[in-house]
Design a protein around this motif. Structure first.
Motif, PDB file in Angstrom:
ATOM      1  N   TYR A  71       0.144  54.203  24.954  1.00 16.72           N
ATOM      2  CA  TYR A  71       0.864  53.595  23.827  1.00 16.72           C
ATOM      3  C   TYR A  71       0.451  52.141  23.682  1.00 16.72           C
ATOM      4  O   TYR A  71       0.037  51.508  24.654  1.00 16.72           O
ATOM      5  CB  TYR A  71       2.386  53.628  24.078  1.00 16.72           C
ATOM      6  N   ILE A  72       0.594  51.625  22.482  1.00 15.49           N
ATOM      7  CA  ILE A  72       0.469  50.192  22.270  1.00 15.49           C
ATOM      8  C   ILE A  72       1.895  49.699  22.043  1.00 15.49           C
ATOM      9  O   ILE A  72       2.551  50.122  21.088  1.00 15.49           O
ATOM     10  CB  ILE A  72      -0.423  49.876  21.041  1.00 15.49           C
ATOM     11  N   SER A  73       2.360  48.869  22.941  1.00 11.72           N
ATOM     12  CA  SER A  73       3.754  48.413  22.897  1.00 11.72           C
ATOM     13  C   SER A  73       3.774  46.914  22.670  1.00 11.72           C
ATOM     14  O   SER A  73       3.347  46.148  23.548  1.00 11.72           O
ATOM     15  CB  SER A  73       4.457  48.750  24.217  1.00 11.72           C
ATOM     16  N   ALA A  74       4.250  46.504  21.499  1.00  5.57           N
ATOM     17  CA  ALA A  74       4.199  45.079  21.131  1.00  5.57           C
ATOM     18  C   ALA A  74       5.581  44.457  21.258  1.00  5.57           C
ATOM     19  O   ALA A  74       6.504  44.850  20.532  1.00  5.57           O
ATOM     20  CB  ALA A  74       3.666  44.923  19.715  1.00  5.57           C
ATOM     21  N   SER A  75       5.701  43.498  22.146  1.00  2.20           N
ATOM     22  CA  SER A  75       6.960  42.754  22.292  1.00  2.20           C
ATOM     23  C   SER A  75       7.119  41.870  21.051  1.00  2.20           C
ATOM     24  O   SER A  75       6.146  41.611  20.341  1.00  2.20           O
ATOM     25  CB  SER A  75       6.903  41.900  23.548  1.00  2.20           C
ATOM     26  N   PRO A  76       8.359  41.371  20.797  1.00  2.00           N
ATOM     27  CA  PRO A  76       8.544  40.506  19.617  1.00  2.00           C
ATOM     28  C   PRO A  76       7.555  39.330  19.602  1.00  2.00           C
ATOM     29  O   PRO A  76       7.012  38.988  18.555  1.00  2.00           O
ATOM     30  CB  PRO A  76       9.987  40.026  19.757  1.00  2.00           C
ATOM     31  N   LEU A  77       7.276  38.754  20.795  1.00  2.00           N
ATOM     32  CA  LEU A  77       6.335  37.633  20.861  1.00  2.00           C
ATOM     33  C   LEU A  77       4.971  38.033  20.308  1.00  2.00           C
ATOM     34  O   LEU A  77       4.358  37.327  19.507  1.00  2.00           O
ATOM     35  CB  LEU A  77       6.194  37.156  22.322  1.00  2.00           C
ATOM     36  N   TYR A  78       4.483  39.206  20.759  1.00  2.00           N
ATOM     37  CA  TYR A  78       3.147  39.636  20.333  1.00  2.00           C
ATOM     38  C   TYR A  78       3.131  40.211  18.920  1.00  2.00           C
ATOM     39  O   TYR A  78       2.110  40.144  18.239  1.00  2.00           O
ATOM     40  CB  TYR A  78       2.556  40.624  21.347  1.00  2.00           C
ATOM     41  N   GLN A  79       4.263  40.755  18.467  1.00  2.00           N
ATOM     42  CA  GLN A  79       4.312  41.193  17.059  1.00  2.00           C
ATOM     43  C   GLN A  79       4.010  40.000  16.168  1.00  2.00           C
ATOM     44  O   GLN A  79       3.358  40.120  15.140  1.00  2.00           O
ATOM     45  CB  GLN A  79       5.698  41.737  16.717  1.00  2.00           C
ATOM     46  N   GLN A  80       4.485  38.833  16.621  1.00  2.00           N
ATOM     47  CA  GLN A  80       4.266  37.620  15.835  1.00  2.00           C
ATOM     48  C   GLN A  80       2.876  37.028  16.103  1.00  2.00           C
ATOM     49  O   GLN A  80       2.117  36.769  15.183  1.00  2.00           O
ATOM     50  CB  GLN A  80       5.349  36.619  16.199  1.00  2.00           C
ATOM     51  N   LYS A  81       2.552  36.890  17.397  1.00  2.00           N
ATOM     52  CA  LYS A  81       1.297  36.217  17.770  1.00  2.00           C
ATOM     53  C   LYS A  81       0.070  36.953  17.234  1.00  2.00           C
ATOM     54  O   LYS A  81      -0.893  36.339  16.795  1.00  2.00           O
ATOM     55  CB  LYS A  81       1.241  36.127  19.304  1.00  2.00           C
ATOM     56  N   HIS A  82       0.093  38.274  17.301  1.00  2.00           N
ATOM     57  CA  HIS A  82      -1.056  39.070  16.848  1.00  2.00           C
ATOM     58  C   HIS A  82      -0.743  39.819  15.544  1.00  2.00           C
ATOM     59  O   HIS A  82      -1.269  40.901  15.322  1.00  2.00           O
ATOM     60  CB  HIS A  82      -1.462  40.064  17.947  1.00  2.00           C
ATOM     61  N   SER A  83       0.124  39.210  14.708  1.00  2.00           N
ATOM     62  CA  SER A  83       0.596  39.943  13.513  1.00  2.00           C
ATOM     63  C   SER A  83      -0.559  40.345  12.595  1.00  2.00           C
ATOM     64  O   SER A  83      -0.566  41.452  12.045  1.00  2.00           O
ATOM     65  CB  SER A  83       1.643  39.125  12.752  1.00  2.00           C
ATOM     66  N   GLY A  84      -1.542  39.448  12.444  1.00  2.00           N
ATOM     67  CA  GLY A  84      -2.678  39.752  11.555  1.00  2.00           C
ATOM     68  C   GLY A  84      -3.449  40.965  12.067  1.00  2.00           C
ATOM     69  O   GLY A  84      -3.839  41.849  11.290  1.00  2.00           O
ATOM     70  N   ILE A  85      -3.654  41.023  13.375  1.00  2.00           N
ATOM     71  CA  ILE A  85      -4.423  42.138  13.965  1.00  2.00           C
ATOM     72  C   ILE A  85      -3.628  43.438  13.824  1.00  2.00           C
ATOM     73  O   ILE A  85      -4.169  44.473  13.424  1.00  2.00           O
ATOM     74  CB  ILE A  85      -4.752  41.836  15.447  1.00  2.00           C
ATOM     75  N   TYR A  86      -2.317  43.363  14.102  1.00  2.00           N
ATOM     76  CA  TYR A  86      -1.494  44.583  13.959  1.00  2.00           C
ATOM     77  C   TYR A  86      -1.505  45.081  12.510  1.00  2.00           C
ATOM     78  O   TYR A  86      -1.669  46.281  12.267  1.00  2.00           O
ATOM     79  CB  TYR A  86      -0.051  44.321  14.442  1.00  2.00           C
ATOM     80  N   SER A  87      -1.355  44.160  11.551  1.00  2.00           N
ATOM     81  CA  SER A  87      -1.324  44.590  10.134  1.00  2.00           C
ATOM     82  C   SER A  87      -2.629  45.296   9.792  1.00  2.00           C
ATOM     83  O   SER A  87      -2.622  46.347   9.145  1.00  2.00           O
ATOM     84  CB  SER A  87      -1.192  43.396   9.190  1.00  2.00           C
ATOM     85  N   GLU A  88      -3.738  44.698  10.234  1.00  2.00           N
ATOM     86  CA  GLU A  88      -5.052  45.286   9.914  1.00  2.00           C
ATOM     87  C   GLU A  88      -5.169  46.701  10.503  1.00  2.00           C
ATOM     88  O   GLU A  88      -5.623  47.633   9.833  1.00  2.00           O
ATOM     89  CB  GLU A  88      -6.138  44.371  10.500  1.00  2.00           C
TER      90      GLU A  88
END
Ligand code: FAD
Length: 358
Positions: A71-88
């Motif tokens: 799984y890819i599990s994104a904590s709130p910190l990383y949802q924000q920090k890597h938001s551009g990568i996650y959206s892509e």
């Protein structure tokens, strides 16, 4: 001015290892370096993915199983920090959000963590970054030696290939760095980081993939399950269901991971004989499971990072000029976001090193 100097210095860059860190380093360097820079990735095995590996059935077309990361599990910190990568990745259909209620026995360390799966198999994520890097990929390139030759780094493989590069980044698990010949031991001594590297540790696990013929029905209410009352089996997933892939035409696949204590006790067994023992335990845990048409065993000697490099710097410079860097999840965190952190730190450092020469 800067770009012309970079063009001269960074003509050839090598990333060793086609796992998540190596692939994202290559992709992030591509964003910063001139088009003319040749980025190469050398990988010792035949496949791309490293510990984010997806294995194919030999006899059933399109049947796959994730044997490493699940799984890819994104904590709130990383949802924000890597938001551009996650959206892509979400927009490209590579990541799909899941409801963890389908994973029995799962609990989040951090509230509001978001969980994703990779419908095409976790290695598709790594391949995506390799494609973005427009890199030349050398498969079955087991790097054995790194030496400096003037302003270049000479890299040699077990297969007898020797090539000069302007900069090299090593992303293999830390104990494998010590296996390299040439100047590596000297660099580590000069930087005074031998003890820090030796203290990095990983857990070990065995994984078994089971493939079933089309038409097989695995009627369970969960997509994956953590098991706490068996000495050997720790985690089971109906892998296609975990990835929300219909198995009607392909047949289901199942992934089994062993517990760390059992894995440590049996670490020197080969993957196939371990797989047979694991299957005996699976019979106790899932007595209804039909006989698979194919069994694939795998040993993760270096599985998840237990103790990382002090300070989690993302990467470490072994040689400033010519640059030789160490990167990977052990230098940040042993998950997807840790690989991205390591790759971003490497990109910044490598580009910064060359800007400073202007
Ligand atoms: P690696 O994937 O190890 O890549 C290093 C690459 O270098 C490998 O491909 C290797 O073959 C290559 N290599 C090594 N030596 C040489 C050499 N001499 N020459 C050339 N190539 C070489 N993470 C999550 O985010 N979620 C999860 O659910 C999760 N579950 C996991 C379950 C298991 C069983 C395992 C094993 C890992 C799991 N992880 C999970 C961790 C995740 O897989 C890793 O953090 C990530 O894959 C590390 O990537 P990397 O590129 O740093 O290292």
């Amino acid at each position: 001015m800067i770009s012309s100097v970079r063009e001269k210095i960074m003509e050839k860059v090598l990333v060793v290892g086609a796992g998540m860190t190596g692939a994202s380093i290559a992709a992030f360097l591509r964003q910063e370096l001139p088009k003319s820079t040749k980025i190469s990735i050398w990988e010792k095995s035949n496949g791309i993915g490293g510990r984010m590996s997806t294995s194919r059935a030999s006899n059933i077309r399109n049947s796959t199983v994730d044997l490493g990361a699940q799984y890819i599990s994104a904590s709130p910190l990383y949802q924000q920090k890597h938001s551009g990568i996650y959206s892509e990745l979400i927009q490209a259909g590579l990541l799909m959000a899941i409801d963890v209620a389908s994973i029995e026995g799962h609990s989040d360390k951090q509230p509001d963590t978001k969980h994703y799966v990779v419908p095409e198999g976790i290695s598709a994520l790594v391949k995506h970054f390799v494609n973005k890097a427009d890199a030349s990929v050398g498969r079955q390139h087991l790097v054995t030696s790194i030496t400096t030759e003037g302003t270049h780094v000479a890299v040699t493989t077990e297969q007898g290939i020797k090539e000069l590069f302007d900069a090299v980044v090593l992303t293999m698990p830390v104990p494998q760095i010590f296996q390299l010949k040439g100047d590596i031991a000297k660099f580590i001594g000069e930087k005074g980081i031998k003890a820090d590297l030796q203290n990095v540790s990983y857990s070990s696990r065995f994984a078994v993939g089971l493939f079933f013929p089309p038409g097989t029905c695995l009627d369970v209410p969960w997509s994956a399950k953590y098991i706490y009352d068996n000495p050997c089996v720790r985690y089971v997933s109906v892998d296609n269901r975990k990835r929300n892939k219909d198995s009607a035409d392909v047949g289901p696949s199942v992934c089994i991971h062993t517990s760390v204590p059992w894995s440590m006790e049996n670490l020197e067994k080969d993957k196939d004989s371990a797989a047979q023992e694991i299957l005996e335990h699976v019979k106790a845990v899932l007595p209804w499971l039909p006989k698979p048409s194919e069994v694939k065993g795998h040993k993760w000697r270096y599985s998840q990072v237990d103790k990382g490099f002090p300070g989690s710097p993302g990467c470490v410079i072994l040689s400033d000029s010519p640059p030789v860097l160490l990167a990977g999840d052990a230098f940040s965190r042993g998950v997807f976001d840790g690989c991205l952190d390591s790759a971003l730190a490497t990109q910044q450092l490598l580009v910064g090193l060359h800007k400073s020469k202007v």
